[in-house]
Structure formats: C-alpha cells, structure tokens
Design a protein around this motif. Structure first.
Motif, PDB file in Angstrom:
ATOM      1  N   GLU A  85      31.478 -54.385  -6.172  1.00 33.26           N
ATOM      2  CA  GLU A  85      32.440 -53.622  -5.365  1.00 33.26           C
ATOM      3  C   GLU A  85      31.781 -52.752  -4.304  1.00 33.26           C
ATOM      4  O   GLU A  85      32.290 -52.634  -3.191  1.00 33.26           O
ATOM      5  N   ARG A 127      33.913 -60.249  -2.408  1.00 32.20           N
ATOM      6  CA  ARG A 127      33.657 -59.010  -3.112  1.00 32.20           C
ATOM      7  C   ARG A 127      34.570 -58.946  -4.333  1.00 32.20           C
ATOM      8  O   ARG A 127      35.765 -59.256  -4.239  1.00 32.20           O
ATOM      9  N   LYS A 150      36.277 -56.614  -6.979  1.00 40.15           N
ATOM     10  CA  LYS A 150      36.662 -55.235  -7.249  1.00 40.15           C
ATOM     11  C   LYS A 150      36.376 -54.878  -8.703  1.00 40.15           C
ATOM     12  O   LYS A 150      36.715 -55.623  -9.625  1.00 40.15           O
ATOM     13  N   GLU A 201      41.273 -59.568  -7.995  1.00 35.42           N
ATOM     14  CA  GLU A 201      40.088 -58.724  -7.878  1.00 35.42           C
ATOM     15  C   GLU A 201      39.132 -59.226  -6.799  1.00 35.42           C
ATOM     16  O   GLU A 201      38.216 -58.497  -6.381  1.00 35.42           O
ATOM     17  N   SER A 242      38.134 -60.458  -3.075  1.00 36.11           N
ATOM     18  CA  SER A 242      38.546 -60.404  -1.676  1.00 36.11           C
ATOM     19  C   SER A 242      37.541 -61.148  -0.815  1.00 36.11           C
ATOM     20  O   SER A 242      36.327 -61.122  -1.066  1.00 36.11           O
TER      21      SER A 242
END
Length: 440
Positions: free
Chosen positions: A337, A362, A364, A435, A437
């Motif tokens: 993250e 990415r 999270k 979660e 991206s």
C-alpha cells in the motif's frame, strides 16, 4: 543472522548515511507507537534499500514465547488450480564458475525445487521446510519476527505437493516460471504462490541462493547458513553488498534456466527426476518471478536473457542496470500500500525506461511481507501469540484475500503472456478484488 535481521541492519546503515532509507529506526518506532504502529513502520522501510526484503527487526518487541502453551502448528492455503501438485528438491553444481559469495569454494552449489502438475496420489506430502532448515529457522529466523524458539512446529508444516509424483501428461508441455525470494529469504517463502501456479499447469522452479539465504539444506544432512554481514555498513558497503548479491543471483538464475532447457530437450539433471519430467518443460515459454530483491533480479533476467518472455516483481525496488534501463518485454509489478513510484526512485526510472507491456498494481492494506508465505502463516501465529507485530510484517489486509488476489493477478499475467490466454483483469478495477488498484 536471520534475513529479517540482515535486511534491517542494511536499512539502518542506509538511514545513517542519509539515503532516506527510513525516517526512524523500527525499534524506536515500535516503542513510540506502543502497538499502534500497525503497518506504518513496515511502510517506511518497504523498498527503500534497493530491493532488499526490508522486514523490520523489532529488537525491543516482547517475544511471543512457547511458554504460552504447547507449540502450535501452521498451515498453507491449498492451491486453486485444476491439477494436483508434485515437487522434487534437487542439488545442482555449476562447475563453470567459483562461488561468488564464498571464495574458498571452486564451484557454485545450489538447491532448487521443481513444482509441477502431477498425477493424483502417490508420495508423501512435501514439508514446507526441510528438517534441518526448519530447525535453523526456528533458532535464528523466527525470533526476530517476535516468535520465540519452540513456539511453532515449523518442521511439521506440509505443502500440498506430493514428493516425486509423476508429471500429469494431460497438462501437456509446461510453461516455465523461475522464482526467487527476497534477499536472505529461503526459496520456501514463496510456496503459497508457487503451488498455485503449478496447479494451473506451470513448472515452477524455486532457487536457494547459497550463503545469502538464511539456511539451505543439502542432501546428506548438510546445512549452509548465510554469511554474516560486514561489521560496518557504510553507503559503499551496502551498495557493494546489494550489487554482489544481485550479480550472484542473476548468474544462478541463468544457470538454472540452462538446466531447465536441458530438461526440455530430454537431458537429465541433478538427482532422480519424477516420471514424465524429461521433455516436459516448454523452454520456449519462460517467465521470471520474484519478491523484493528476487523481483529486481527477475527484471534483470527478463532484460538480459532472450529466453525469458515476461517477468513479475513482487514489491521489490530495482538494483543494477535494469533500474534505469527497464525492460522491453511484458512486466508486472505488485506493490504494498505505501510503495509508490514517487517514494521509490528506482520504480520511477524503471517504469519510464520500460517499453513493453507493463502494469503496476497496488494492494490496499498489504505490507512488504504480504508477498511471502508470512502472509498466511503469521496471522495463525498471532492468533495465539498476540505480541507478534502482525501488521508490521503483513499489513492489515485479510490474509485469504491477499493470497487470492496475488494468485489471480500473477496467474492471469503468465496465462496472458506465456499461453496467450486473454484476460480483463488488467484493464481496470475488478469487483472480485477491491483491494487491488491499477496504477496508471
């Protein structure tokens, strides 16, 4: 010295030189945060030391001791592909070069494991760690994670792969993926992801980098431990050590790929091979995969070796020429993250220089250790030993979701670029994995 200790010492050495490795020592941060750090410390150090697996050494943390009760067992998540999995460990000796890390040895000796789609049944389940390696991990590698010696029965953990099981002929020719762990980490730390790729029909080859990995167990009851760090970690010493490890790993991977190519052509290597392995690899479809420093080396291998078609970097900064030259072949990088191109200069330069298909994702709530087997294992331990600083190592993401997302995206990437199988995963957000991206 454990891989956790080693990488933190390197981080601290870089910090002392003003290289912006970290803004505060991990131990100090823990003392100040008093349990509320929850990933912030790990976020500070991820990727800051040129691809090292910077997993915080919490020297002042209370250690979760075995006196809380009987030692506990831990388990790995089952792979999700259509095939059962087989595995075999092999010793390889490269007599064409002296050992790059141990000058007294006139040749380079490695341990590898082959993971592959197998015929159902037959053979015992392979251990996660070989017995001597598990005992050494318990003594030297687990305590810096906040886990006391004897608190976990590491040697009892089993994979889902059958030792020496015959190769499943229905899987056809097997695309090859080479896997490297983070600096100092043994090859076993990628098992959850590796087993899943094998269950999807890949031959995955995991590699231990002798005298760098915390512990490497060889046949006959011989254990090789990592060499100690230099006493003084100046900027020059750190840079030299990182470069040395990266060069050794690159040569190791190219040698291993030579051996896999020999297998593909029907020539035996190492010890006893599973039935059906000769001729099973497809050396015309090869991928490279690695975590932390292993991810950097995967990139360099993808750039330098024409046999490699695509590569994946799991949250590692880049070391060596590839940091500024990038790659021309398909490449995927997954980030924790707090790891961004703005915070990691080598990611920015690599991204700008890379001209092939490329994606950055990415995750999270993920931390640097989320891209290792610590992700599924540590939460099981922390459930009994709450003093284990879980979030510092594997973030706040739910472990099952983290593992599932990594498996889905890495599998889809290699399916796309080694098998030509279309996917929509890299076109935008996916509701199955909120979660994750896509970073433009």
């Amino acid at each position: 010295m454990s891989f956790v200790t080693k990488n933190t010492d390197l981080a601290m050495g870089a910090k002392a030189t003003g290289s912006s490795a970290v803004s505060e020592s991990p131990a100090s941060a823990v003392r100040k945060a008093a349990g509320k750090v929850a990933g912030k410390v790990a976020g500070m150090v991820v990727g800051k030391v040129a691809g090292m697996a910077v997993l915080m050494l919490a020297v002042s943390l209370p250690v979760a001791g075995a006196d809380a009760g009987s030692p506990i067992g831990v388990s790995l998540p089952a792979p999700g592909g259509p095939y059962p999995v087989g595995t075999v460990a092999m010793r390889l000796v490269d007599r064409s070069r002296p050992d790059p890390l141990m000058a007294a040895r006139p040749y380079r000796e490695l341990m590898i494991s082959l993971w592959y789609p197998a015929v159902a049944g037959g053979g015992p389940l392979a251990p996660h760690m070989a017995p001597l390696a598990a005992a050494d991990w318990d003594r030297h590698s687990a305590p810096p994670l906040g886990i006391a010696k004897g608190a976990v029965t590491w040697g009892a953990t089993r994979t889902h792969a059958r030792v020496g099981a015959p190769v499943e002929p229905r899987a056809g020719k097997l695309p090859v993926v080479l896997f490297g762990s983070g600096d100092g980490g043994p090859r076993t730390l990628g098992t959850a992801l590796v087993e899943d790729l094998a269950s999807r029909g890949y031959l995955v080859v995991t590699v231990d980098h002798t005298y760098e990995a915390d512990q490497v167990e060889f046949p006959g009851g011989r254990l090789a431990r990592a060499l100690p760090l230099p006493a003084k970690l100046t900027p020059k010493v750190i840079a030299t050590l990182l470069a040395k490890h990266a060069r050794a790993r690159l040569a190791d991977m190219r040698y291993v790929l030579d051996q896999v190519t020999a297998l593909a052509h029907g020539r035996p290597i190492g010890g006893k091979l599973p039935e059906g392995m000769l001729g099973a690899p497809d050396a015309s479809r090869v991928g490279a995969l690695g975590q932390s420093l292993g991810g950097s080396v995967a990139a360099q291998l993808t750039r330098d070796d024409a046999r490699v078609d695509a590569g994946v970097n799991l949250d590692g900064a880049y070391v060596g020429p590839v940091a500024t030259r990038g790659v021309t072949r398909p490449f995927l990088q997954l980030a924790a993250e707090t790891h961004t191109r703005d915070s990691e200069p080598s990611w920015k330069s690599f991204w700008r220089a890379s001209t092939g298909w490329k994606r950055e994702l990415r995750v999270k709530g993920a931390a640097h250790g989320s891209f290792t087997d610590l992700q599924p294992l540590l939460p099981q331990i922390a459930a009994k030993f709450p003093k284990v600083p879980l979030a510092d190592y594997v973030g706040t993401i739910e472990p099952g979701r983290s593992v599932a997302a990594q498996r889905a995206y890495v599998g889809a990437f290699f399916d796309l670029h080694l098998r030509g199988k279309p996917t929509h995963l890299f076109e935008g957000p996916d509701t199955r994995f909120p979660e994750v991206s896509l970073i433009p």
